[in-house]
Design a protein around this motif. Sequence first.
Motif, PDB file in Angstrom:
ATOM      1  N   PRO A 278       0.846  -1.195   0.000  1.00 35.02           N
ATOM      2  CA  PRO A 278       0.000   0.000   0.000  1.00 35.02           C
ATOM      3  C   PRO A 278       0.878   1.241   0.000  1.00 35.02           C
ATOM      4  O   PRO A 278       1.899   1.289   0.689  1.00 35.02           O
ATOM      5  CB  PRO A 278      -0.793  -0.122   1.303  1.00 35.02           C
ATOM      6  N   GLY A 279       0.499   2.233  -0.774  1.00 36.48           N
ATOM      7  CA  GLY A 279       1.265   3.470  -0.819  1.00 36.48           C
ATOM      8  C   GLY A 279       2.324   3.478  -1.900  1.00 36.48           C
ATOM      9  O   GLY A 279       2.930   4.518  -2.150  1.00 36.48           O
ATOM     10  N   LEU A 280       2.597   2.335  -2.510  1.00 35.49           N
ATOM     11  CA  LEU A 280       3.576   2.299  -3.599  1.00 35.49           C
ATOM     12  C   LEU A 280       2.870   1.917  -4.894  1.00 35.49           C
ATOM     13  O   LEU A 280       2.203   0.892  -4.962  1.00 35.49           O
ATOM     14  CB  LEU A 280       4.671   1.269  -3.310  1.00 35.49           C
TER      15      LEU A 280
ATOM     16  N   SER B 209       6.748   4.377  -7.930  1.00 34.96           N
ATOM     17  CA  SER B 209       7.478   4.428  -6.662  1.00 34.96           C
ATOM     18  C   SER B 209       8.068   3.063  -6.323  1.00 34.96           C
ATOM     19  O   SER B 209       9.084   2.988  -5.629  1.00 34.96           O
ATOM     20  CB  SER B 209       6.590   4.957  -5.541  1.00 34.96           C
TER      21      SER B 209
ATOM     22  N   ARG C 140      11.372   3.171  -7.910  1.00 40.37           N
ATOM     23  CA  ARG C 140      12.294   3.990  -7.111  1.00 40.37           C
ATOM     24  C   ARG C 140      12.746   3.217  -5.880  1.00 40.37           C
ATOM     25  O   ARG C 140      13.925   3.253  -5.512  1.00 40.37           O
ATOM     26  CB  ARG C 140      11.618   5.297  -6.681  1.00 40.37           C
ATOM     27  N   ALA C 141      11.798   2.538  -5.225  1.00 38.78           N
ATOM     28  CA  ALA C 141      12.144   1.779  -4.028  1.00 38.78           C
ATOM     29  C   ALA C 141      13.125   0.657  -4.367  1.00 38.78           C
ATOM     30  O   ALA C 141      14.087   0.419  -3.632  1.00 38.78           O
ATOM     31  CB  ALA C 141      10.876   1.220  -3.379  1.00 38.78           C
TER      32      ALA C 141
ATOM     33  N   ARG D  77      16.571   2.153  -4.832  1.00 40.61           N
ATOM     34  CA  ARG D  77      17.156   2.497  -3.539  1.00 40.61           C
ATOM     35  C   ARG D  77      17.686   1.234  -2.849  1.00 40.61           C
ATOM     36  O   ARG D  77      18.799   1.207  -2.312  1.00 40.61           O
ATOM     37  CB  ARG D  77      16.116   3.195  -2.666  1.00 40.61           C
ATOM     38  N   LEU D  78      16.867   0.177  -2.884  1.00 39.93           N
ATOM     39  CA  LEU D  78      17.273  -1.087  -2.250  1.00 39.93           C
ATOM     40  C   LEU D  78      18.548  -1.627  -2.893  1.00 39.93           C
ATOM     41  O   LEU D  78      19.480  -2.046  -2.200  1.00 39.93           O
ATOM     42  CB  LEU D  78      16.150  -2.114  -2.384  1.00 39.93           C
TER      43      LEU D  78
ATOM     44  N   LEU E 272      20.394  -1.929   3.389  1.00 39.75           N
ATOM     45  CA  LEU E 272      18.928  -1.917   3.320  1.00 39.75           C
ATOM     46  C   LEU E 272      18.370  -3.194   2.691  1.00 39.75           C
ATOM     47  O   LEU E 272      17.500  -3.837   3.280  1.00 39.75           O
ATOM     48  CB  LEU E 272      18.471  -0.673   2.533  1.00 39.75           C
TER      49      LEU E 272
ATOM     50  N   LEU F 198      16.527  -5.968   4.915  1.00 39.60           N
ATOM     51  CA  LEU F 198      15.075  -6.086   4.739  1.00 39.60           C
ATOM     52  C   LEU F 198      14.704  -7.522   4.386  1.00 39.60           C
ATOM     53  O   LEU F 198      13.697  -8.046   4.872  1.00 39.60           O
ATOM     54  CB  LEU F 198      14.593  -5.121   3.651  1.00 39.60           C
TER      55      LEU F 198
ATOM     56  N   LEU G 250      11.180  -0.711   6.329  1.00 43.47           N
ATOM     57  CA  LEU G 250      10.253  -0.279   5.275  1.00 43.47           C
ATOM     58  C   LEU G 250      10.157   1.242   5.239  1.00 43.47           C
ATOM     59  O   LEU G 250      10.015   1.841   4.171  1.00 43.47           O
ATOM     60  CB  LEU G 250       8.866  -0.881   5.511  1.00 43.47           C
TER      61      LEU G 250
ATOM     62  N   ARG H  59      12.365   3.282   5.467  1.00 42.83           N
ATOM     63  CA  ARG H  59      13.504   3.897   4.772  1.00 42.83           C
ATOM     64  C   ARG H  59      13.362   3.832   3.260  1.00 42.83           C
ATOM     65  O   ARG H  59      14.209   4.358   2.529  1.00 42.83           O
ATOM     66  CB  ARG H  59      14.801   3.215   5.214  1.00 42.83           C
ATOM     67  N   LEU H  60      12.301   3.184   2.761  1.00 39.08           N
ATOM     68  CA  LEU H  60      12.080   3.181   1.314  1.00 39.08           C
ATOM     69  C   LEU H  60      11.519   4.527   0.879  1.00 39.08           C
ATOM     70  O   LEU H  60      10.739   5.143   1.611  1.00 39.08           O
ATOM     71  CB  LEU H  60      11.090   2.079   0.939  1.00 39.08           C
ATOM     72  N   PRO H  61      11.916   5.013  -0.309  1.00 39.13           N
ATOM     73  CA  PRO H  61      11.359   6.281  -0.772  1.00 39.13           C
ATOM     74  C   PRO H  61       9.852   6.137  -0.974  1.00 39.13           C
ATOM     75  O   PRO H  61       9.391   5.120  -1.466  1.00 39.13           O
ATOM     76  CB  PRO H  61      12.072   6.512  -2.109  1.00 39.13           C
ATOM     77  N   GLY H  62       9.107   7.138  -0.568  1.00 38.17           N
ATOM     78  CA  GLY H  62       7.654   7.107  -0.740  1.00 38.17           C
ATOM     79  C   GLY H  62       6.921   6.515   0.444  1.00 38.17           C
ATOM     80  O   GLY H  62       5.703   6.575   0.492  1.00 38.17           O
ATOM     81  N   LEU H  63       7.642   5.932   1.399  1.00 40.58           N
ATOM     82  CA  LEU H  63       6.995   5.386   2.595  1.00 40.58           C
ATOM     83  C   LEU H  63       7.478   6.153   3.823  1.00 40.58           C
ATOM     84  O   LEU H  63       8.670   6.243   4.060  1.00 40.58           O
ATOM     85  CB  LEU H  63       7.317   3.900   2.773  1.00 40.58           C
TER      86      LEU H  63
END
Lengths: 201, 201
Positions: free
Chosen positions: A21-23, A27, A30-31, A34-35, A42, A46, B17, B19-23
């Motif tokens: 939710p929220g992604l 995004s 992008r996430a 980043r990972l 990260l 995770l 979680l 630390r992910l962009p957008g969250l």
Amino acid sequence: MSSQPAGPEIERLIQLLARLPGLGPRSARRAALRLIKKRETLLLPLASALAAAGAAIKVCAQCGNIDTRDPCSVCADPRRDRTLVCVVEDVSDLWALERAGVLGGLYHVLGGTLSPLEGIGPKDLNLENLIGRAQAPEVKEVLLALNATVEGQTTAHYIMDRLHGLDVKISKLAHGVPVGGELDYLDEGTLAAAIRARQPF
Amino acid sequence: MSSQPAGPEIERLIQLLARLPGLGPRSARRAALRLIKKRETLLLPLASALAAAGAAIKVCAQCGNIDTRDPCSVCADPRRDRTLVCVVEDVSDLWALERAGVLGGLYHVLGGTLSPLEGIGPKDLNLENLIGRAQAPEVKEVLLALNATVEGQTTAHYIMDRLHGLDVKISKLAHGVPVGGELDYLDEGTLAAAIRARQPF
């Protein structure tokens, strides 16, 4: 030319992240980037946190809370007031109330609301268990902390009917102006409720 | 009463979680709950997708793209036009251009932009490699597809200076009205650029 110029492992990761939710798809990409860029700090942590949580999560047999032990840390806490059971729709509501840190009682997580349109009836919720708990002699009050939505309030009324005749006080959350809220942005229903329930200053 | 009534495994998952962009913290909690509720179909698959991606990711030694092979799938694709090298700031820009699917050439990922304030100089970017690639006889054109920001354009000018004198054409992306864009919402700079670069209808 592929639409996603990365290996299948990365595409799979993006697809799964997009289901959080929220992604959305953008995004999630992008996430994923980043990972990948923070592999040691990260991505790998995770991965192991997910595996550890996946192995450890349990649903509390008493209240329906999600925790890594059963009974959950709330039900197992001896300092909790066992006379008060607060009924919530979802674990996220339990977490929200715990962040406020004022309840002090126990919870009961329904796992949803009644919704005839979606085919969710009383048997699909953690409801029979609640009727049983409300009959326990130590329980004096059931606080129906359901969302102030049509579904939440319908479910609250249904529970009230089911608990009718039992020797427990049934209560609900107060309506009113949110702390820090500006009157100008509030709906008429909330303002009317706040006026009706006005308090001496 | 704890502020997070769940086990340490769940708290750790929420922290990572977030630390992910957008969250943010709130959406990280929602994401963690969704994961926990969909243990078999989301949490465990995501855990293994992360581990698989973590084991497979490689940085392409030629262009700096992130893929699960080196050279990356773009550099390894024999159908690509090897005369055109498109310089981008980040892998996410490469992905965005690949989604458009019109380039057909190769890429060069800088890994950032020059930023004296943040102490990022030419040596911190994947730049020397680019100068080398631009000298290869098969390369005829270097397209500087950097962001239309101050940093992006500063970096583009620096690269142009460095490539000066080499036998390559240097190009940049066109400025103009985005497809589907409404004039009313565009800034004056974009409108001025679109007018200066106007085309016969």
